[in-house]
Every structure is written in structure tokens, then in C-alpha cells.
Write a protein that holds these residues in place. Structure first.
Motif, short mmCIF file in Angstrom:
data_model
loop_
_atom_site.label_atom_id
_atom_site.label_comp_id
_atom_site.label_asym_id
_atom_site.label_seq_id
_atom_site.Cartn_x
_atom_site.Cartn_y
_atom_site.Cartn_z
N TYR A 166 0.80 -1.22 0.00
CA TYR A 166 0.00 0.00 0.00
C TYR A 166 0.84 1.27 0.00
CZ TYR A 166 -3.75 3.20 1.32
OH TYR A 166 -4.64 4.24 1.35
N SER A 204 0.56 8.54 -5.24
CA SER A 204 -0.44 9.58 -5.01
C SER A 204 0.21 10.93 -4.72
CB SER A 204 -1.34 9.18 -3.85
OG SER A 204 -2.22 10.23 -3.53
N LEU A 221 1.12 13.10 -7.49
CA LEU A 221 0.01 13.82 -8.12
C LEU A 221 -0.36 15.00 -7.25
CD1 LEU A 221 -2.97 11.60 -9.35
CD2 LEU A 221 -1.65 13.24 -10.64
N ASN A 232 -2.97 17.03 -6.65
CA ASN A 232 -4.37 17.01 -7.08
C ASN A 232 -4.93 18.39 -7.31
OD1 ASN A 232 -5.12 14.02 -6.75
ND2 ASN A 232 -3.98 14.55 -4.91
N ALA A 241 -2.07 9.18 -12.61
CA ALA A 241 -3.53 9.05 -12.58
C ALA A 241 -3.95 7.71 -13.13
CB ALA A 241 -4.17 10.19 -13.37
N LEU A 271 -3.36 5.04 -10.43
CA LEU A 271 -4.31 5.11 -9.33
C LEU A 271 -5.70 4.68 -9.75
CD1 LEU A 271 -3.11 8.44 -7.72
CD2 LEU A 271 -3.19 6.23 -6.59
N SER A 272 -6.11 5.09 -10.94
CA SER A 272 -7.47 4.77 -11.36
C SER A 272 -7.64 3.31 -11.71
CB SER A 272 -7.86 5.64 -12.56
OG SER A 272 -7.05 5.33 -13.68
N ARG A 273 -6.55 2.65 -12.01
CA ARG A 273 -6.65 1.24 -12.38
C ARG A 273 -6.31 0.29 -11.25
NH1 ARG A 273 -5.45 0.66 -18.51
NH2 ARG A 273 -4.82 -1.42 -17.95
N SER A 274 -5.70 0.79 -10.21
CA SER A 274 -5.25 -0.13 -9.16
C SER A 274 -6.33 -0.37 -8.12
CB SER A 274 -3.99 0.43 -8.48
OG SER A 274 -4.26 1.68 -7.91
N MET A 275 -6.30 -1.56 -7.57
CA MET A 275 -7.22 -1.94 -6.51
C MET A 275 -6.41 -2.46 -5.33
SD MET A 275 -10.42 -3.89 -8.23
CE MET A 275 -11.31 -3.83 -6.68
N LEU A 292 -7.37 7.64 0.53
CA LEU A 292 -6.74 7.44 -0.76
C LEU A 292 -7.72 6.72 -1.68
CD1 LEU A 292 -3.02 6.25 -1.04
CD2 LEU A 292 -4.61 6.58 -2.93
N PHE A 293 -8.19 7.42 -2.65
CA PHE A 293 -9.16 6.85 -3.56
C PHE A 293 -8.44 6.19 -4.73
CE2 PHE A 293 -11.09 10.68 -1.68
CZ PHE A 293 -12.15 10.10 -1.00
N SER A 294 -8.84 4.94 -5.03
CA SER A 294 -8.23 4.27 -6.18
C SER A 294 -9.25 3.38 -6.86
CB SER A 294 -7.02 3.45 -5.75
OG SER A 294 -7.42 2.38 -4.93
N SER A 295 -8.89 2.92 -8.01
CA SER A 295 -9.72 2.05 -8.83
C SER A 295 -10.88 2.80 -9.48
CB SER A 295 -10.23 0.86 -8.03
OG SER A 295 -10.73 -0.13 -8.90
N THR A 296 -11.66 2.07 -10.24
CA THR A 296 -12.74 2.66 -11.02
C THR A 296 -14.00 1.82 -10.85
OG1 THR A 296 -11.16 3.50 -12.65
CG2 THR A 296 -13.47 3.35 -13.35
N GLY A 334 -10.92 6.78 -9.01
CA GLY A 334 -10.05 7.15 -7.90
C GLY A 334 -8.74 7.75 -8.38
N LEU A 335 -8.36 8.88 -7.78
CA LEU A 335 -7.12 9.57 -8.19
C LEU A 335 -6.30 9.97 -6.98
CD1 LEU A 335 -8.55 11.89 -11.01
CD2 LEU A 335 -7.16 9.83 -11.32
N GLY A 336 -6.30 9.14 -5.96
CA GLY A 336 -5.51 9.44 -4.78
C GLY A 336 -6.29 10.25 -3.77
#
Lengths: 140, 140
Positions: free
Chosen positions: A51, A58, A61, A63, A78, A81-85, B3-7, B115-117
Motif C-alpha cells: 500500500y 499519489s 500527483l 491534485n 492518474a 491510481l485509477s486502475r489499481s485496486m 486514498l481513492f483508487s480504482s474505477t 479514484g485519483l488518490g
DNA sequence: TCTAATACCATGTTATTCCATGATGGATTG
DNA sequence: CAATCCATCATGGAATAACATGGTATTAGA
């Protein structure tokens, strides 16, 4: 800081459950037994890390600027972050691989965990041997 | 710090109600289940973050010399604060998107949470795929 | 009073937790 | 040195809880 090494192959059940190799688990901080994953941007594999690695990305970025400066979705940080889980490891040491991730990596019933230091990768046995070349047959 | 992540893609009903993805909710402080949103200043999307992020932006605005620097409303921090709304998350984990925000983002019946952090965005599926380019089809 | 926003309730689906089993290897002990 | 015990690990299945979602009731505001 966790350090992932060696290679392990574990079974994946129909729900996508798979055991995280014990040596990988033991390098994770005991107070946060989770791993973060995303479909690799460059290969048919899943990238994995702990993590804290995500938080580093992050921080790259800003923001505040992201909200005012155009071109966000293509920003590499970006995209990650947007693709990771973040997947929590259950009491039996397992995670559930998201279907889309399995599809991306071509994983069906077995997964190869490859330690790469601060990060690791998860492959299907077939794709992994193909990517490695012909000098691998003892993955079992 | 959240921390926001994923879609995640969720449905929006006629009232504008939509579930905030559970992983997003769990990153929020338990004593303040709300999110702050504003129409993005640069794209057809809604920007979102937790309340503490708003206070950080406010502090930036305080550092800005409002007495000597003309044209304050053009200050990005001022723009963000003036356009932001704080939406409370109900007991079922949902928010109600303001009509104007939905219109800005072109959202009708589905919303994509990205999610973008420290922040996240809410898109219409169509606009998001368009903004991401052609290499995205597995939004489900 | 009428309308709109909010709170409450119900349900099917999906995901997560819990429990049981077999395998493996190290250590202890006879 | 060998047999047994014990801990860890991977794995399968079943019970349980969480989640997203639609609908209804209640409250508040105009």
C-alpha cells in the motif's frame, strides 16, 4: 520496506481466490495485510506492491493542479491510481483477483507470483513462460 | 488520509441517487460520511474529495493576499471553494447528485467513479471512455 | 396543500468470512 | 538415526455479511 523475491505458482479457484505466497505476506507490514494491484500497462500481467507504494504515487500527483490543469486522464500517476485496486488478504492468506485483471493477464486456474524487489507480478503460467523464453519448464 | 483508487460504475436513478463505491466510503473518516464535489474546471466531470481536502484549499486561499492581488475569483482555490458542495452520504451509502453537476458531466443513468488518490472524479461512461481514449472497454 | 427532498425499508446478488482437510517441512524425542 | 509431533501453508466448500438498487413513506419547504 517489503522486498519480494523468488517465484511461486498457486491455484486459482472459480471465484478467483488465490493464496499469496507466504514469503510475500511476511514481508508486508503486520498491521496492513493487503496488496495493491493493477493490470500492467505494458505486459499481459498484474503488477503488485504494498500500500505504501500507492501512497508514493499519489503524492506525485498534486491534485490541486490536477483539478485546474488539463490533461488529467493521460497522466501516468492518474492511470495507475485509477486502475489499481487494494485487495485485503484474508485470514487464510488469500486474495480475490478481480475478473477483469484475470482476463487481462490471461489467468484461469493458476497464477505465477514473481518477486521483483519492491514490486511483484502475477502471470498466467503460459504467458509467463512465453515472456521468459524457452528456458523455463520447472514452474510446476 | 483517504486514498481513492480504482474505477467503479454505478447506476443513477431518476432522483439522481447513486451509491458511492464502498471502498471510497471506507476511506472516509467514520465521523464524517460526506463528500465534497464540484464541476471540474477543466473537463466534463465532477471532482470529488473528502471534507478535509476543502479545508486545505481554504488555507491556500488564506495565504493568497486578497487585499493586494486583484481578481480573486480567478484564483483557482477561490473557484474551487465557491463551486463546491458537500453531499452527505445516507445510511445506504448513497448521495444525490445535483442536477447542474450531472448536466455538466453529461451524466444520466450511470456514473463512473475514478479514484485519483486524494481526490476522485465522477464521469458519464461515454465521456470517460472518450476522454481516456480508445484503449478502454472493460468498464462494465 | 402540493411538491420536492430526505429518510426508511425490502430484496437479490455478490463478495467476504468461517470452518474443515490434506500436504509439507522442521523440530523434538524415543 | 528414525518415528512422531506440531506448525505452517495451500486449498475447497459452505455459511454469513455486505453491497447496490428499487421502491415506499415521511418530512419540510414553498
Amino acid at each position: 520496506m517489503p522486498l519480494f523475491s523468488s517465484t511461486y505458482t498457486n491455484k486459482v479457484d472459480k471465484k478467483g481466490r488465490v493464496s499469496v505466497p507466504a514469503p510475500f505476506r511476511s514481508t508486508l507490514p503486520s498491521d496492513d495485510q493487503s496488496i495493491s494491484v493493477l493490470p500492467s500497462l505494458v505486459s499481459k500481467a498484474i503488477e503488485g506492491f504494498d500500500y505504501s507504494y500507492l501512497t508514493q504515487i499519489s503524492e506525485r500527483l498534486d491534485n490541486y493542479d490536477m483539478m485546474t490543469v488539463p490533461g488529467q486522464p493521460s497522466n501516468p500517476a492518474a492511470k495507475i491510481l485509477s486502475r489499481s485496486m487494494t485487495l485485503s488478504i484474508d485470514s487464510d492468506g488469500r486474495i480475490v483477483l478481480p475478473q477483469e485483471f484475470m482476463k487481462h493477464a490471461g489467468i484461469s486456474d493458476r497464477a505465477v507470483f514473481v518477486g521483483l524487489g519492491k514490486t511483484f507480478q502475477i502471470w498466467s503460467p503460459e504467458e509467463y513462460t512465453a515472456a521468459m523464453g524457452q528456458d523455463e519448464e520447472e514452474l510446476m
